[in-house]
Motif scaffolding. Structure first.
Motif, mmCIF file in Angstrom:
data_model
loop_
_atom_site.group_PDB
_atom_site.id
_atom_site.type_symbol
_atom_site.label_atom_id
_atom_site.label_comp_id
_atom_site.label_asym_id
_atom_site.label_seq_id
_atom_site.Cartn_x
_atom_site.Cartn_y
_atom_site.Cartn_z
ATOM 1 N N SER A 51 48.203 49.114 30.149
ATOM 2 C CA SER A 51 47.583 47.995 29.437
ATOM 3 C C SER A 51 47.183 48.403 28.044
ATOM 4 C CB SER A 51 46.217 47.557 30.268
ATOM 5 O OG SER A 51 45.228 48.587 29.904
ATOM 6 N N LEU A 52 46.945 47.508 27.190
ATOM 7 C CA LEU A 52 46.717 47.960 25.664
ATOM 8 C C LEU A 52 45.756 48.964 25.673
ATOM 9 C CD1 LEU A 52 46.485 44.179 24.411
ATOM 10 C CD2 LEU A 52 48.395 45.702 24.384
ATOM 11 N N ALA A 53 46.295 50.002 24.810
ATOM 12 C CA ALA A 53 45.594 51.294 24.550
ATOM 13 C C ALA A 53 44.310 51.037 23.835
ATOM 14 C CB ALA A 53 46.485 52.235 23.920
ATOM 15 N N GLY A 74 32.235 42.370 22.466
ATOM 16 C CA GLY A 74 31.931 41.087 21.833
ATOM 17 C C GLY A 74 31.748 39.889 22.759
ATOM 18 N N ASP A 75 32.531 38.953 22.854
ATOM 19 C CA ASP A 75 32.269 37.864 23.979
ATOM 20 C C ASP A 75 33.115 37.927 24.928
ATOM 21 O OD1 ASP A 75 34.651 37.245 22.489
ATOM 22 O OD2 ASP A 75 34.254 35.090 22.475
ATOM 23 N N LYS A 76 33.575 39.287 25.140
ATOM 24 C CA LYS A 76 34.477 39.358 26.491
ATOM 25 C C LYS A 76 33.826 40.597 27.346
ATOM 26 C CE LYS A 76 38.470 38.469 23.276
ATOM 27 N NZ LYS A 76 39.474 39.155 22.483
ATOM 28 N N TYR A 77 33.880 40.209 28.471
ATOM 29 C CA TYR A 77 33.483 40.833 29.585
ATOM 30 C C TYR A 77 34.252 40.806 30.783
ATOM 31 C CZ TYR A 77 30.325 42.421 33.718
ATOM 32 O OH TYR A 77 29.857 43.078 34.375
ATOM 33 N N ILE A 78 34.496 41.916 31.566
ATOM 34 C CA ILE A 78 35.125 41.915 32.945
ATOM 35 C C ILE A 78 34.696 43.014 33.690
ATOM 36 C CG2 ILE A 78 37.026 43.465 32.084
ATOM 37 C CD1 ILE A 78 38.892 41.707 34.031
ATOM 38 N N VAL A 101 34.420 37.029 31.535
ATOM 39 C CA VAL A 101 33.726 35.842 30.678
ATOM 40 C C VAL A 101 34.704 36.301 29.450
ATOM 41 C CG1 VAL A 101 31.733 34.892 29.410
ATOM 42 C CG2 VAL A 101 31.528 35.933 31.619
ATOM 43 N N LYS A 102 35.037 35.198 28.947
ATOM 44 C CA LYS A 102 35.754 35.156 27.474
ATOM 45 C C LYS A 102 35.372 33.850 26.920
ATOM 46 C CE LYS A 102 40.357 35.434 25.067
ATOM 47 N NZ LYS A 102 41.647 35.198 25.059
ATOM 48 N N GLY A 103 34.727 34.022 25.764
ATOM 49 C CA GLY A 103 34.235 32.839 24.808
ATOM 50 C C GLY A 103 33.490 31.918 25.455
ATOM 51 N N LEU A 123 44.930 38.990 36.486
ATOM 52 C CA LEU A 123 44.003 39.972 36.095
ATOM 53 C C LEU A 123 44.709 40.679 34.864
ATOM 54 C CD1 LEU A 123 41.827 41.982 36.611
ATOM 55 C CD2 LEU A 123 43.146 42.901 38.401
ATOM 56 N N ARG A 124 46.114 40.997 34.777
ATOM 57 C CA ARG A 124 46.733 41.527 33.678
ATOM 58 C C ARG A 124 46.451 40.802 32.482
ATOM 59 N NH1 ARG A 124 48.587 46.215 32.174
ATOM 60 N NH2 ARG A 124 49.668 46.489 33.962
ATOM 61 N N GLN A 125 46.510 39.440 32.456
ATOM 62 C CA GLN A 125 46.261 38.734 31.275
ATOM 63 C C GLN A 125 44.803 39.043 30.770
ATOM 64 O OE1 GLN A 125 47.483 34.654 32.532
ATOM 65 N NE2 GLN A 125 49.051 34.648 31.042
ATOM 66 N N LEU A 126 43.690 38.939 31.728
ATOM 67 C CA LEU A 126 42.509 39.029 31.428
ATOM 68 C C LEU A 126 42.053 40.308 30.689
ATOM 69 C CD1 LEU A 126 40.535 37.604 34.446
ATOM 70 C CD2 LEU A 126 40.470 36.726 32.218
ATOM 71 N N ILE A 127 42.799 41.561 31.270
ATOM 72 C CA ILE A 127 42.716 42.830 30.846
ATOM 73 C C ILE A 127 43.447 42.798 29.274
ATOM 74 C CG2 ILE A 127 43.535 45.421 31.039
ATOM 75 C CD1 ILE A 127 43.048 44.840 34.259
ATOM 76 N N ASP A 128 44.528 42.577 29.174
ATOM 77 C CA ASP A 128 45.147 42.448 27.763
ATOM 78 C C ASP A 128 44.661 41.791 26.899
ATOM 79 O OD1 ASP A 128 46.948 44.312 29.144
ATOM 80 O OD2 ASP A 128 48.805 42.691 29.246
ATOM 81 N N ASP A 129 43.703 40.842 27.265
ATOM 82 C CA ASP A 129 42.992 40.017 26.221
ATOM 83 C C ASP A 129 41.702 40.556 25.648
ATOM 84 O OD1 ASP A 129 44.644 37.903 26.272
ATOM 85 O OD2 ASP A 129 43.744 36.582 27.536
ATOM 86 N N LEU A 130 41.298 41.716 26.349
ATOM 87 C CA LEU A 130 40.028 42.442 25.866
ATOM 88 C C LEU A 130 40.003 42.950 24.707
ATOM 89 C CD1 LEU A 130 39.380 44.401 29.113
ATOM 90 C CD2 LEU A 130 37.870 42.582 28.250
#
Length: 130
Positions: A51-53, A74-78, A101-103, A123-130
């Motif tokens: 995932s994104l470093a 910020g406004d992102k949580y997992i 939670v995102k936005g 899940l991959r999308q949620l993690i990559d959006d962090l």
């Protein structure tokens, strides 16, 4: 070493410290994680290194003996939890559950089968959006 390598090794070491511990490891009544659950967490860690470093999830073992991964920016949580699979199951390494939670938008999934070969797409999308 890259940041991803350091993150992976640190978390594999952390998981290793929980192998062979007994119930009550926290001085109270925390359950010991099963070997199968720790194996699934190790497989998930290996997949998460891709995932994104720019951001890495923090790992803990909760009082129910489940490896958990969390991040807040910020406004992102997992919060991601690895649950054990049924005894004798060879298809699933475990189950993944998450709350994100995102936005202001909440997303929740429970007991998604995890085979150890790939992270579920959502899940991959949620993690990559962090």
């Amino acid at each position: 070493r890259t940041d991803g390598d350091v993150w992976l090794v640190d978390n594999l070491d952390r998981i290793g410290t929980f192998r062979g511990i007994r119930n009550g490891w926290d001085g109270r009544n925390a359950r010991a994680p099963s070997a199968k659950t720790l194996d699934a967490a190790e497989m998930l860690l290996a997949l998460l290194t891709t995932s994104l470093a720019r951001h890495r999830l923090q790992m803990i073992i909760d009082a129910d003996g489940r490896p958990s991964f969390a991040s807040s920016t910020g406004d992102k949580y997992i919060h991601l939890v690895v649950d054990p699979s049924e005894e004798g199951s060879n298809q699933n390494r475990g189950y993944l559950s998450w709350y994100a939670v995102k936005g202001g938008e909440e997303k929740f999934k429970d007991e998604i089968p995890f085979d150890g070969r790939e992270i579920p797409h959502e899940l991959r999308q949620l993690i990559d959006d962090l």
